[in-house]
Design an enzyme around this catalytic site. Structure first.
Site, PDB file in Angstrom:
ATOM      1  N   CYS A   1      -8.035 -27.748   8.619  1.00 54.09           N
ATOM      2  CA  CYS A   1      -6.582 -27.239   9.447  1.00 54.09           C
ATOM      3  C   CYS A   1      -6.266 -27.415   9.704  1.00 54.09           C
ATOM      4  CB  CYS A   1      -6.815 -25.450   9.231  1.00 54.09           C
ATOM      5  SG  CYS A   1      -7.966 -24.841  10.847  1.00 54.09           S
TER       6      CYS A   1
ATOM      7  N   ASP B   1       0.379  -1.523  -0.060  1.00 52.63           N
ATOM      8  CA  ASP B   1      -0.001  -0.029   0.025  1.00 52.63           C
ATOM      9  C   ASP B   1       1.040   1.297  -0.281  1.00 52.63           C
ATOM     10  OD1 ASP B   1      -1.981   1.740  -0.149  1.00 52.63           O
ATOM     11  OD2 ASP B   1      -2.913   1.039   1.970  1.00 52.63           O
TER      12      ASP B   1
ATOM     13  N   HIS C   1      -5.975 -20.406  11.464  1.00 57.38           N
ATOM     14  CA  HIS C   1      -7.050 -20.834  11.562  1.00 57.38           C
ATOM     15  C   HIS C   1      -7.823 -19.837  11.079  1.00 57.38           C
ATOM     16  CE1 HIS C   1     -11.297 -22.652  11.884  1.00 57.38           C
ATOM     17  NE2 HIS C   1     -11.767 -21.474  12.008  1.00 57.38           N
TER      18      HIS C   1
ATOM     19  N   ASP D   1      -8.430  -7.356   0.592  1.00 55.97           N
ATOM     20  CA  ASP D   1      -7.811  -7.436   1.539  1.00 55.97           C
ATOM     21  C   ASP D   1      -7.823  -7.082   3.021  1.00 55.97           C
ATOM     22  OD1 ASP D   1      -5.311  -5.181   2.840  1.00 55.97           O
ATOM     23  OD2 ASP D   1      -6.525  -4.349   0.268  1.00 55.97           O
TER      24      ASP D   1
ATOM     25  N   CYS E   1     -13.622 -27.792   9.266  1.00 58.70           N
ATOM     26  CA  CYS E   1     -12.703 -27.551   9.533  1.00 58.70           C
ATOM     27  C   CYS E   1     -11.545 -28.452   9.067  1.00 58.70           C
ATOM     28  CB  CYS E   1     -12.033 -26.260  10.037  1.00 58.70           C
ATOM     29  SG  CYS E   1     -10.642 -25.260   9.408  1.00 58.70           S
TER      30      CYS E   1
ATOM     31  N   CYS F   1      -7.592 -27.098  14.064  1.00 58.82           N
ATOM     32  CA  CYS F   1      -8.875 -28.094  13.950  1.00 58.82           C
ATOM     33  C   CYS F   1      -8.587 -29.068  13.803  1.00 58.82           C
ATOM     34  CB  CYS F   1     -10.326 -27.818  12.438  1.00 58.82           C
ATOM     35  SG  CYS F   1     -10.466 -25.702  13.245  1.00 58.82           S
TER      36      CYS F   1
END
Length: 379
Positions: free
Chosen positions: A309, A95, A338, A269, A307, A312
């Site tokens: 991931c 940015d 997560h 974003d 989930c 999890c």
């Protein structure tokens, strides 16, 4: 000269403006629509680069304002640019720092030449102009760099917005002229104009005339009602060039991702997933959960049983609550991991739904499961 970042359109949704594509950058090809985790200070808070790579984050953000103040762009340049400094091999977007100047800095003075302000860290006087910002971003070495713009507050008067937009458009032209590495870094313009659609259209037309590699929509999610944001997106996103990426700045709640994609946005974003994770709040397939709540004290289920991931698959709600209550750093690392996985995986599913031309059906399924009562969420 060919642009260093190129958008490839693969397919469209037959009922909306949603589109599936690829972003070709000097540091990899990124599938779009994409959510980009924010690494303001050259780090996504609590996460190591290899964890982001494991999660499939092809592109992350860093911030020109913060890195200019600390450690300084010269140190980053001498380290090999941001890629070498932070040891991240994927793509990076910086940015311009304009938003931070207007939101964090004190005693700022805006003129057509640039912005005089004082550092929020030590009060030292600083000056940002299109030329100085381009110099900083060229030194940082990101794949995508943003023009210096003025981000006016929601509710600003029409006359203020007109003056602000003229300044932002003039700065875009000066940024292009001052950009020293156009063959390596893609300069994106930023569409401003507040809630006035005619000003937004004027911004689009002027920026498109500059023939930049990509375009962002700024000045949204700054306090305006969400239906107004969606109305602006519906009018503006499809007006941007079909063959170039469209980036909605600072937006990242699940509903905003769906609504933005539906209106033709490719890139998003937001600090939201990492920020709420530090407070113990996580996204799940059935809505948000506050892991510090007492109800999870002896709950040995995963945070989100559906989930996939690593967090999890490994840890229980009770354990993560314990870590957060004990103020152990690992607790925040796990909730952050997560949440970033959740949004990256959501975008992966959105891309698949566009490929299979069932985007609206998938959106309805998600909204029903997540618990939205309408097409909005107040975070």
């Amino acid at each position: 000269m060919p642009f260093p970042v190129r958008y490839e359109l693969l397919t469209r949704c037959s009922r909306t403006e949603a589109r599936r594509g690829r972003l070709h950058t000097p540091h990899g090809v990124i599938d779009t629509p994409v959510f980009m985790p924010v690494g303001t200070q050259a780090t996504v808070k609590t996460m190591a680069p290899w964890e982001l790579e494991e999660l499939g984050a092809g592109i992350i953000l860093a911030n020109t304002y913060h890195l200019h103040l600390r450690p300084g762009e010269d140190i980053v340049r001498r380290a090999g640019g941001l890629h070498g400094f932070m040891q991240w091999q994927g793509a990076i977007l910086t940015d311009s720092g304009g938003f931070q100047v207007f939101s964090l800095a004190s005693l700022r003075k805006i003129t057509d030449e640039g912005v005089q302000f004082r550092s929020h860290i030590d009060g030292s006087p600083r000056f940002f102009s299109p030329e100085t910002v381009m110099g900083i971003e060229n030194a940082l070495g990101a794949d995508i760099i943003m023009q210096l713009d003025e981000c006016p507050p929601y509710g600003a008067s029409r006359s203020y917005l007109e003056t602000s937009l003229r300044r932002t458009l003039a700065w875009a032209k000066r940024c292009k002229e001052a950009h020293a590495r156009p063959e390596e870094q893609a300069l994106f313009g930023i569409v401003q104009g507040g809630e006035h659609l005619d000003l937004r259209r004027e911004a689009v037309d002027a920026l498109v005339e500059l023939d930049l590699p990509g375009y962002a929509i700024g000045g949204l999610s700054v306090g305006e009602p969400k239906p107004l944001m969606y109305e602006i997106l519906a009018h503006i996103a499809p007006r941007l060039p079909e063959g170039k990426p469209r980036y909605l700045m600072g937006v990242g709640s699940p509903d905003d991702l769906f609504e933005g994609v539906e209106r033709g946005v490719d890139m998003f974003d937001c600090v939201l997933p990492t920020r709420i994770a530090r407070n113990g709040t996580v996204f799940t397939s059935t809505g948000k959960m506050v892991m510090k709540h007492a109800q999870y004290r002896d709950d040995f289920l995963p945070m989100d049983p559906s989930c996939s991931c690593r967090v999890c698959r490994t840890f229980s709600r009770a354990y993560i609550r314990h870590l957060l209550k004990a103020e152990e750093i690992l607790g925040v690392r796990l909730t952050t991991y997560h949440n970033v996985h959740f949004l990256l995986n959501l975008m992966k599913e959105i891309r698949k739904s566009i490929e299979e031309d069932r985007f609206l059906a998938f959106k309805r399924e998600f909204y029903d499961r997540y618990g939205y009562t309408s097409e909005r969420e107040d975070v």
